[in-house]
Motif scaffolding. Structure first.
Motif, mmCIF file in Angstrom:
data_model
loop_
_atom_site.group_PDB
_atom_site.id
_atom_site.type_symbol
_atom_site.label_atom_id
_atom_site.label_comp_id
_atom_site.label_asym_id
_atom_site.label_seq_id
_atom_site.Cartn_x
_atom_site.Cartn_y
_atom_site.Cartn_z
ATOM 1 N N LEU A 3 0.823 -1.134 0.184
ATOM 2 C CA LEU A 3 0.338 0.379 0.077
ATOM 3 C C LEU A 3 0.854 1.262 -0.224
ATOM 4 C CD1 LEU A 3 -2.634 -0.716 2.748
ATOM 5 C CD2 LEU A 3 -2.978 -1.584 -0.005
ATOM 6 N N PHE A 4 0.281 2.228 -0.732
ATOM 7 C CA PHE A 4 1.438 3.810 -0.235
ATOM 8 C C PHE A 4 0.663 4.738 1.056
ATOM 9 C CE2 PHE A 4 3.414 2.568 -4.048
ATOM 10 C CZ PHE A 4 5.043 3.022 -3.817
ATOM 11 N N SER A 5 0.774 5.161 1.447
ATOM 12 C CA SER A 5 0.499 6.213 2.423
ATOM 13 C C SER A 5 0.444 7.523 1.412
ATOM 14 C CB SER A 5 1.281 6.383 3.671
ATOM 15 O OG SER A 5 0.827 7.590 4.562
ATOM 16 N N LEU A 6 -0.739 7.882 1.230
ATOM 17 C CA LEU A 6 -1.624 9.275 0.641
ATOM 18 C C LEU A 6 -0.491 10.605 1.617
ATOM 19 C CD1 LEU A 6 -4.061 8.539 -0.698
ATOM 20 C CD2 LEU A 6 -1.860 7.764 -1.397
ATOM 21 N N GLN A 7 -0.891 10.252 3.343
ATOM 22 C CA GLN A 7 -0.493 11.514 3.818
ATOM 23 C C GLN A 7 -0.120 10.728 5.116
ATOM 24 O OE1 GLN A 7 -3.873 13.876 3.760
ATOM 25 N NE2 GLN A 7 -5.645 13.224 5.266
ATOM 26 N N HIS A 8 -0.385 11.490 6.266
ATOM 27 C CA HIS A 8 -0.179 11.430 7.794
ATOM 28 C C HIS A 8 -0.636 12.281 9.195
ATOM 29 C CE1 HIS A 8 3.988 12.739 7.226
ATOM 30 N NE2 HIS A 8 3.709 13.248 8.543
ATOM 31 N N GLN A 9 -1.188 11.859 10.118
ATOM 32 C CA GLN A 9 -1.381 12.873 10.304
ATOM 33 C C GLN A 9 -1.073 12.562 11.599
ATOM 34 O OE1 GLN A 9 -5.817 13.077 10.904
ATOM 35 N NE2 GLN A 9 -6.131 14.667 12.512
ATOM 36 N N PHE A 10 -0.657 13.744 12.644
ATOM 37 C CA PHE A 10 -0.012 13.229 13.687
ATOM 38 C C PHE A 10 -1.144 13.722 14.865
ATOM 39 C CE2 PHE A 10 4.333 13.417 12.482
ATOM 40 C CZ PHE A 10 4.849 12.626 12.939
ATOM 41 N N ALA A 77 4.349 10.318 -5.265
ATOM 42 C CA ALA A 77 5.223 9.639 -4.764
ATOM 43 C C ALA A 77 3.980 9.462 -2.968
ATOM 44 C CB ALA A 77 6.496 10.855 -3.753
ATOM 45 N N GLY A 78 4.160 8.512 -2.417
ATOM 46 C CA GLY A 78 3.704 8.640 -1.236
ATOM 47 C C GLY A 78 5.213 7.562 -0.560
ATOM 48 N N TYR A 79 4.631 7.107 0.686
ATOM 49 C CA TYR A 79 5.317 6.369 1.788
ATOM 50 C C TYR A 79 4.887 4.371 2.104
ATOM 51 C CZ TYR A 79 7.679 4.607 5.821
ATOM 52 O OH TYR A 79 8.379 3.572 6.344
ATOM 53 N N PRO A 80 5.506 3.656 1.314
ATOM 54 C CA PRO A 80 5.306 2.614 1.064
ATOM 55 C C PRO A 80 4.437 1.780 2.384
ATOM 56 C CG PRO A 80 7.833 2.258 0.482
ATOM 57 C CD PRO A 80 6.658 4.404 1.004
ATOM 58 N N VAL A 81 3.819 0.867 2.591
ATOM 59 C CA VAL A 81 3.410 0.243 3.975
ATOM 60 C C VAL A 81 2.944 -1.160 3.747
ATOM 61 C CG1 VAL A 81 1.550 0.403 5.957
ATOM 62 C CG2 VAL A 81 2.471 2.416 5.042
ATOM 63 N N LYS A 112 -1.303 8.619 12.656
ATOM 64 C CA LYS A 112 -2.381 7.664 11.657
ATOM 65 C C LYS A 112 -2.081 7.727 10.463
ATOM 66 C CE LYS A 112 -6.893 8.792 12.634
ATOM 67 N NZ LYS A 112 -7.885 8.932 12.424
ATOM 68 N N PHE A 113 -1.768 6.847 9.380
ATOM 69 C CA PHE A 113 -1.412 6.574 7.931
ATOM 70 C C PHE A 113 -3.100 6.919 7.191
ATOM 71 C CE2 PHE A 113 2.827 6.548 10.116
ATOM 72 C CZ PHE A 113 3.384 7.235 9.385
ATOM 73 N N TYR A 114 -3.265 7.721 6.430
ATOM 74 C CA TYR A 114 -3.824 7.354 5.113
ATOM 75 C C TYR A 114 -3.508 6.191 4.335
ATOM 76 C CZ TYR A 114 -5.983 10.815 7.566
ATOM 77 O OH TYR A 114 -6.564 11.507 9.478
ATOM 78 N N VAL A 115 -3.765 5.866 3.516
ATOM 79 C CA VAL A 115 -3.489 4.593 3.031
ATOM 80 C C VAL A 115 -4.526 4.119 1.971
ATOM 81 C CG1 VAL A 115 -1.456 4.146 4.812
ATOM 82 C CG2 VAL A 115 -3.689 2.215 3.833
ATOM 83 N N ASP A 116 -3.535 4.009 0.514
ATOM 84 C CA ASP A 116 -4.620 3.532 -0.819
ATOM 85 C C ASP A 116 -3.863 2.305 -1.668
ATOM 86 O OD1 ASP A 116 -6.118 3.674 -2.833
ATOM 87 O OD2 ASP A 116 -5.829 4.957 -3.236
ATOM 88 N N ARG A 117 -4.978 1.731 -2.224
ATOM 89 C CA ARG A 117 -3.969 0.599 -3.363
ATOM 90 C C ARG A 117 -3.215 0.907 -4.252
ATOM 91 N NH1 ARG A 117 -4.537 -3.926 -0.920
ATOM 92 N NH2 ARG A 117 -6.585 -4.787 0.569
#
Length: 329
Positions: A3-10, A77-81, A112-117
């Motif tokens: 998965l890819f994280s599109l954004q994160h929220q502290f 770009a995104g963060y892989p998860v 919290k990470f928001y992810v997408d396939r």
């Protein structure tokens, strides 16, 4: 596949906004991780740091006081998860600032990470420049109006950059109470050519992630960081594995020569005690600045399972950028 994280929220516990100072999320590199699901580190921080400290180099996300809680990555770009991505364990490190010595607080801050396939073209990475956070790197005299701390990153640091280069998209300067300015410059052929980021007026209470108005391309070659106190982290893509930091401290041999002392320099605790017992004068503070300007450095670079440490000479001289003066409109 992952998965890819599109954004994160502290998520900052509303009850503790006044004491949560900054939060860091790190990767635990599989080759160096010595725990598993049946033996995860547990207990008070001081009791588990030997296990946890191996996870404190590869940055995933950072938040400091005054910053936005949500950080959205750029569309390409995104963060892989998860999935095939090799990182399984992460470390969340929370730093508190409690000068009033408040007691009885319980904290539930997190991330919290928001992810997408849907795959994105590039993986996000972070590079951290500046100094190491110890007394060998940051021994600043008291009651001085101005003190400069330089850090240098040599040309071969970028030898593993792809030929197509990397794209720097944001800057995250970080210091503590003594920091007033943080900047990073690119040096080519003995001449400063541009700032990666110039935080000329740094405020401890407003430590933003600064999204660059125009992304900066960096290619294999050389760059120099000139950071006044502590650390300057940059978000970029595409990610380069095992390359997360390039930070320095003053070499122990320079400290020995300057202080004419060998028995107390090599032991960090004794060195700190030595510093706290110095009788400071304006002349000594000036000598201290000259020492910082001319001391040899010790470099730490890499990340994950591939850290390298080596001694360096003094920082090379270079032609600086022209000063830009404010103009009345």
């Amino acid at each position: 596949m992952y998965l890819f994280s599109l954004q994160h929220q502290f998520i900052i516990d509303s009850v503790n906004r006044d004491i949560v100072h900054h939060m860091d999320v790190y990767e635990c590199e599989p080759e160096t991780t010595i725990f598993d699901d049946t033996s995860l580190p547990a207990g008070e921080c001081d009791q588990m740091m030997e296990l946890a400290k191996i996870c404190t180099s590869n940055i995933v996300a950072v938040w400091s006081v005054g910053a936005d809680d949500i950080s959205e990555y750029v569309p390409v770009a995104g963060y892989p998860v998860g999935g095939d991505f090799p990182i399984k364990y992460y470390l969340l490190q929370i730093h508190y600032d409690n000068p009033r010595l408040l007691s009885g607080r319980r904290d539930n801050s997190g991330i919290k990470f928001y992810v997408d396939r849907k795959l994105r073209q590039y993986d996000i990475g972070y590079l951290s420049f500046g100094t190491l956070s110890n007394a060998y790197a940051l021994a600043i005299p008291p009651r001085v109006d101005h003190f400069m701390v330089d850090s240098y990153c040599p040309a071969n640091f970028s030898k593993d950059f792809p030929k197509s280069g990397i794209t720097v998209i944001s800057a995250i300067p970080h210091t503590h109470l003594q920091g007033r300015s943080v900047w990073t410059k690119l040096i080519r052929n003995g001449r400063a050519v541009q700032y990666l980021f110039n935080g000329e007026s740094f405020n401890f209470n407003y430590q933003f992630e600064n999204r660059l108005a125009k992304p900066i391309e960096l290619y294999p070659g050389g760059e120099r960081t000139k950071d006044e106190m502590c650390m300057h982290t940059f978000m970029y893509y595409p990610r380069i594995n095992n390359l997360f930091l390039c930070r320095t401290e003053n070499d122990l041999s320079s400290w020995r020569n300057f202080l004419n002392n060998s028995s107390e320099i090599d032991d960090l605790l004794k060195f700190k005690y030595l510093l706290t017992n110095i009788k400071w004068t304006p002349d000594l503070a000036k000598q201290w600045q000259q020492f910082y300007n001319n001391a040899s450095r010790r470099l730490t670079l890499g990340g994950g399972k591939m850290f390298e440490q080596r001694s360096m000479g003094i920082m090379p001289s270079y032609e600086d950028l022209a000063t830009e003066h404010c103009r009345r409109i």
